[in-house]
Design a protein around this motif. Sequence first.
Motif, PDB file in Angstrom:
ATOM      1  N   THR A  96     -35.188 -39.802 -12.153  1.00  0.00           N
ATOM      2  CA  THR A  96     -36.350 -40.322 -11.427  1.00  0.00           C
ATOM      3  C   THR A  96     -36.709 -39.429 -10.248  1.00  0.00           C
ATOM      4  O   THR A  96     -37.890 -39.158  -9.997  1.00  0.00           O
ATOM      5  CB  THR A  96     -36.072 -41.752 -10.959  1.00  0.00           C
ATOM      6  OG1 THR A  96     -35.730 -42.569 -12.084  1.00  0.00           O
ATOM      7  CG2 THR A  96     -37.286 -42.344 -10.265  1.00  0.00           C
ATOM      8  N   CYS A  97     -35.711 -38.964  -9.516  1.00  0.00           N
ATOM      9  CA  CYS A  97     -35.976 -38.051  -8.396  1.00  0.00           C
ATOM     10  C   CYS A  97     -36.627 -36.763  -8.895  1.00  0.00           C
ATOM     11  O   CYS A  97     -37.550 -36.233  -8.258  1.00  0.00           O
ATOM     12  CB  CYS A  97     -34.687 -37.744  -7.650  1.00  0.00           C
ATOM     13  SG  CYS A  97     -34.005 -39.127  -6.710  1.00  0.00           S
ATOM     14  N   ILE A 144     -40.379 -37.632  -9.954  1.00  0.00           N
ATOM     15  CA  ILE A 144     -41.262 -37.873  -8.809  1.00  0.00           C
ATOM     16  C   ILE A 144     -41.498 -36.579  -8.035  1.00  0.00           C
ATOM     17  O   ILE A 144     -42.589 -36.365  -7.486  1.00  0.00           O
ATOM     18  CB  ILE A 144     -40.672 -38.967  -7.905  1.00  0.00           C
ATOM     19  CG1 ILE A 144     -40.611 -40.296  -8.656  1.00  0.00           C
ATOM     20  CG2 ILE A 144     -41.491 -39.136  -6.639  1.00  0.00           C
ATOM     21  CD1 ILE A 144     -40.038 -41.437  -7.843  1.00  0.00           C
ATOM     22  N   VAL A 192     -44.715 -44.867  -1.842  1.00  0.00           N
ATOM     23  CA  VAL A 192     -43.795 -45.264  -2.910  1.00  0.00           C
ATOM     24  C   VAL A 192     -43.322 -46.695  -2.672  1.00  0.00           C
ATOM     25  O   VAL A 192     -43.072 -47.096  -1.526  1.00  0.00           O
ATOM     26  CB  VAL A 192     -42.588 -44.304  -2.981  1.00  0.00           C
ATOM     27  CG1 VAL A 192     -41.674 -44.668  -4.152  1.00  0.00           C
ATOM     28  CG2 VAL A 192     -43.057 -42.860  -3.115  1.00  0.00           C
ATOM     29  N   PHE A 206     -34.861 -41.165  -2.486  1.00  0.00           N
ATOM     30  CA  PHE A 206     -36.221 -40.622  -2.453  1.00  0.00           C
ATOM     31  C   PHE A 206     -36.505 -39.962  -1.111  1.00  0.00           C
ATOM     32  O   PHE A 206     -37.057 -38.858  -1.043  1.00  0.00           O
ATOM     33  CB  PHE A 206     -37.238 -41.730  -2.710  1.00  0.00           C
ATOM     34  CG  PHE A 206     -37.214 -42.284  -4.112  1.00  0.00           C
ATOM     35  CD1 PHE A 206     -36.575 -41.614  -5.134  1.00  0.00           C
ATOM     36  CD2 PHE A 206     -37.824 -43.500  -4.404  1.00  0.00           C
ATOM     37  CE1 PHE A 206     -36.543 -42.126  -6.428  1.00  0.00           C
ATOM     38  CE2 PHE A 206     -37.803 -44.020  -5.682  1.00  0.00           C
ATOM     39  CZ  PHE A 206     -37.165 -43.333  -6.695  1.00  0.00           C
ATOM     40  N   VAL A 241     -46.662 -44.432  -6.292  1.00  0.00           N
ATOM     41  CA  VAL A 241     -45.522 -44.508  -7.203  1.00  0.00           C
ATOM     42  C   VAL A 241     -44.914 -45.904  -7.084  1.00  0.00           C
ATOM     43  O   VAL A 241     -44.653 -46.377  -5.974  1.00  0.00           O
ATOM     44  CB  VAL A 241     -44.447 -43.450  -6.882  1.00  0.00           C
ATOM     45  CG1 VAL A 241     -43.265 -43.584  -7.840  1.00  0.00           C
ATOM     46  CG2 VAL A 241     -45.031 -42.049  -6.953  1.00  0.00           C
ATOM     47  N   ASP A 270     -41.670 -48.062  -8.696  1.00  0.00           N
ATOM     48  CA  ASP A 270     -40.435 -47.992  -9.474  1.00  0.00           C
ATOM     49  C   ASP A 270     -39.901 -49.405  -9.674  1.00  0.00           C
ATOM     50  O   ASP A 270     -39.654 -50.120  -8.707  1.00  0.00           O
ATOM     51  CB  ASP A 270     -39.394 -47.133  -8.748  1.00  0.00           C
ATOM     52  CG  ASP A 270     -38.193 -46.825  -9.635  1.00  0.00           C
ATOM     53  OD1 ASP A 270     -37.489 -47.780 -10.018  1.00  0.00           O
ATOM     54  OD2 ASP A 270     -37.959 -45.645  -9.930  1.00  0.00           O
ATOM     55  N   LEU A 274     -48.128 -43.071 -10.610  1.00  0.00           N
ATOM     56  CA  LEU A 274     -46.960 -43.036 -11.485  1.00  0.00           C
ATOM     57  C   LEU A 274     -46.271 -44.385 -11.482  1.00  0.00           C
ATOM     58  O   LEU A 274     -45.994 -44.949 -10.424  1.00  0.00           O
ATOM     59  CB  LEU A 274     -45.990 -41.946 -11.015  1.00  0.00           C
ATOM     60  CG  LEU A 274     -44.708 -41.762 -11.832  1.00  0.00           C
ATOM     61  CD1 LEU A 274     -45.028 -41.291 -13.247  1.00  0.00           C
ATOM     62  CD2 LEU A 274     -43.778 -40.768 -11.148  1.00  0.00           C
ATOM     63  N   CYS A 308     -42.873 -46.220 -12.995  1.00  0.00           N
ATOM     64  CA  CYS A 308     -41.546 -45.982 -13.582  1.00  0.00           C
ATOM     65  C   CYS A 308     -40.916 -47.335 -13.887  1.00  0.00           C
ATOM     66  O   CYS A 308     -40.722 -48.142 -12.974  1.00  0.00           O
ATOM     67  CB  CYS A 308     -40.656 -45.186 -12.628  1.00  0.00           C
ATOM     68  SG  CYS A 308     -41.474 -43.798 -11.793  1.00  0.00           S
ATOM     69  N   PHE A 339     -41.941 -43.318 -17.960  1.00  0.00           N
ATOM     70  CA  PHE A 339     -42.726 -42.833 -16.830  1.00  0.00           C
ATOM     71  C   PHE A 339     -44.153 -42.650 -17.326  1.00  0.00           C
ATOM     72  O   PHE A 339     -44.405 -41.809 -18.207  1.00  0.00           O
ATOM     73  CB  PHE A 339     -42.172 -41.505 -16.303  1.00  0.00           C
ATOM     74  CG  PHE A 339     -40.739 -41.559 -15.856  1.00  0.00           C
ATOM     75  CD1 PHE A 339     -40.419 -41.821 -14.534  1.00  0.00           C
ATOM     76  CD2 PHE A 339     -39.703 -41.339 -16.756  1.00  0.00           C
ATOM     77  CE1 PHE A 339     -39.100 -41.869 -14.119  1.00  0.00           C
ATOM     78  CE2 PHE A 339     -38.382 -41.376 -16.345  1.00  0.00           C
ATOM     79  CZ  PHE A 339     -38.084 -41.645 -15.030  1.00  0.00           C
TER      80      PHE A 339
END
Length: 684
Positions: free
Chosen positions: A139-140, A143, A210, A224, A283, A285, A308, A310, A379
């Motif tokens: 994930t890191c 992103i 985020v 993050f 983003v 998540d 985005l 996730c 994603f």
Amino acid sequence: MSSLIGQPLSCDSPHPLWQHGGAQVLIRETCTLTNSIFCGYETRLGGQRHQRMSHARIVLWLSLTLRPTRVLCRARFFEGQSPGLPNRAAMENGTGPCGEECPREVQETTVTEGAAKIAFPSANEVFYNPVQEFNRDLTCAVITEFARIQLGAKGIQIKVPGEKDTQRVVVDLSEQEEEKVELKENENLASGDQLRTAAVGEICEEGLHVLEGLAASGLRSIRFALEVPGLRSVVANDASARAVDLIRRNVQLNDVAHLVQPSQADARMLMYQHQRVSERFDVIDLDPYGSPTPFLDAAVQAVSEGGLLCVTCTDMAVLAGNSGETCYSKYGAMALKSRACHEMALRIVLHSLDLRANCYQRFVVPLLSISADFYVRVFVRVFTGQAKVKASARVKFSAACGPPVSPECEHCGQRHQLGGPVWAEPIHDLDFVGRVLEAVSANPGRFHTSERIRGVLSVITEELPDVPLYYTLDQLSSTIHCNTPSLLQLRSALLHADFRVSLSHACKNAVKTDAPASALWDIMRCWEKECPVKRERLSETSPAFRILSVEPKLQANFTIREDANPSSRQRGLKRFQANPEANWGPRPRARPGGKAADEAMEERRRLLQNKRKEPPEDVAQRAARLKTFPCKRFKKGTCQRGDQCCYSHSPPTPRVSADAAPDCPETSNQSPRGPGDAARPGID
């Protein structure tokens, strides 16, 4: 205001009794505004008149009086305030509001993952699974590349620790924004402005906003902030008060309070409150315990244009076909129990996301879809467009015709099973996957699971993007009851027949090909001729008999070709991790008093271990059991072991024939003759 008049009679009970005059009052309300509650109790009951109130009236008055206080407390709580809580220094020193020491009932463990250092309870009060480090590392990385694309369109270059300072050309993935990128680059060249940079741990005013909806300990959000450049803010939200307290401590421990904002709220309500275009997140998540379906409707509305999303799903039993009706109720699709269930699970999740986005004139574009260990991870980018929404159902705007197949399969004669609907388009953006793979390969020391990320992404780049689902070697061979060909032999046969073939990251022995089923079964018929099957053992109604009873029209060539072995397999890249620890996999849900729950789970595992297996027998029991069976070689006279044989060498006991057995009572009741008795008539 003076001190309390009432004195506690029992502080250990969950509902303490307070003595005032001659009355005992049971405090039933719980609130963070404890001081104001008890002060109001003292003021209203301090007079002589109220001391004579009965027990029931005092309890009723307290319930009515504390109601507005409770409402005010909840309102302030959802606004992010915590009135009446002790200061931070007191919390760090372990002291309460009165200066008394508050002993820690639960021990804590410190874990270092990536650049973050996290403290979490040793008990299962806050959820944490170390096995999902691969999930968090990936994930890191995703992103980071998404931030590179988004900020590159604004003329901002990100700086990743350990990455060489090279000018990387950034082209946006969406066709809708290509013109904006070109105009922005022309403006920068015309004005002669220097390229701006965004580093890790710094606030970027034009960076990404985020949201981690279910943060638990805050590990992912803190990572993050410490590892992904180009962020404006990170909201670490959780509905558990214990988890939010832990997030605050971990934020202070890692010194990222300027980027990470702890929040306690229902993730759905928080996302619904950010539906405005100016308040949306770039983003989002979502990594829930189990199914993410309760959060998807709010998520597709709260993510920005081209943002985005996730999503992790750990309810693989449902997505893999073990409970089709549950899968339909959650995801709107029927899952089939097949060898290709992991890729089908990915396509079901993508279809469910797109279906919910279509309700708001939005659609999804998959960037990367992963099936790993015990979960699936997708994603996707979310865009708005009415024409694309209509195309999500079918390309032509006319009624569909069907069914395209007969009720029974033309090859094996079995009935077809209906599953879906599923996502039929490509599940990866190979250009984006290539960017992530290049960045991870150039900086292998950035993540602890870089080796596995390289292996999985390399296999994904080799997958056929336009071929949904796959076959498996053991599935093909077990259907016709023959030996299993090697992977290179089957791939070579398909390549010799001018078909495309690839591996799949979702299954180790998968074969993804554009060959029709008729050609594939012809290849297996040719393979069966080299490794014959005993036809007399096959039932005439079995799939194997029906498939092998047809002569192949395609003559397969199993000579190994050089291009049959893909590059990722030749390099021996790591795709599947070894068992990292005992009993690894999905963890139990976090619960208050998690230590007791964890011990109960271990006890349950111990009791249910091997419950369907017979208890093992010792050597003596086995020897005694085998001695009850006669030795076949002893009967034939060929056993040379003698007394050391584990089977019985005793001669068989002669059985009395039925004719010699006394059947009638007259015969059976007669006594035997003596030596001097004469022969009686009728008796031999």
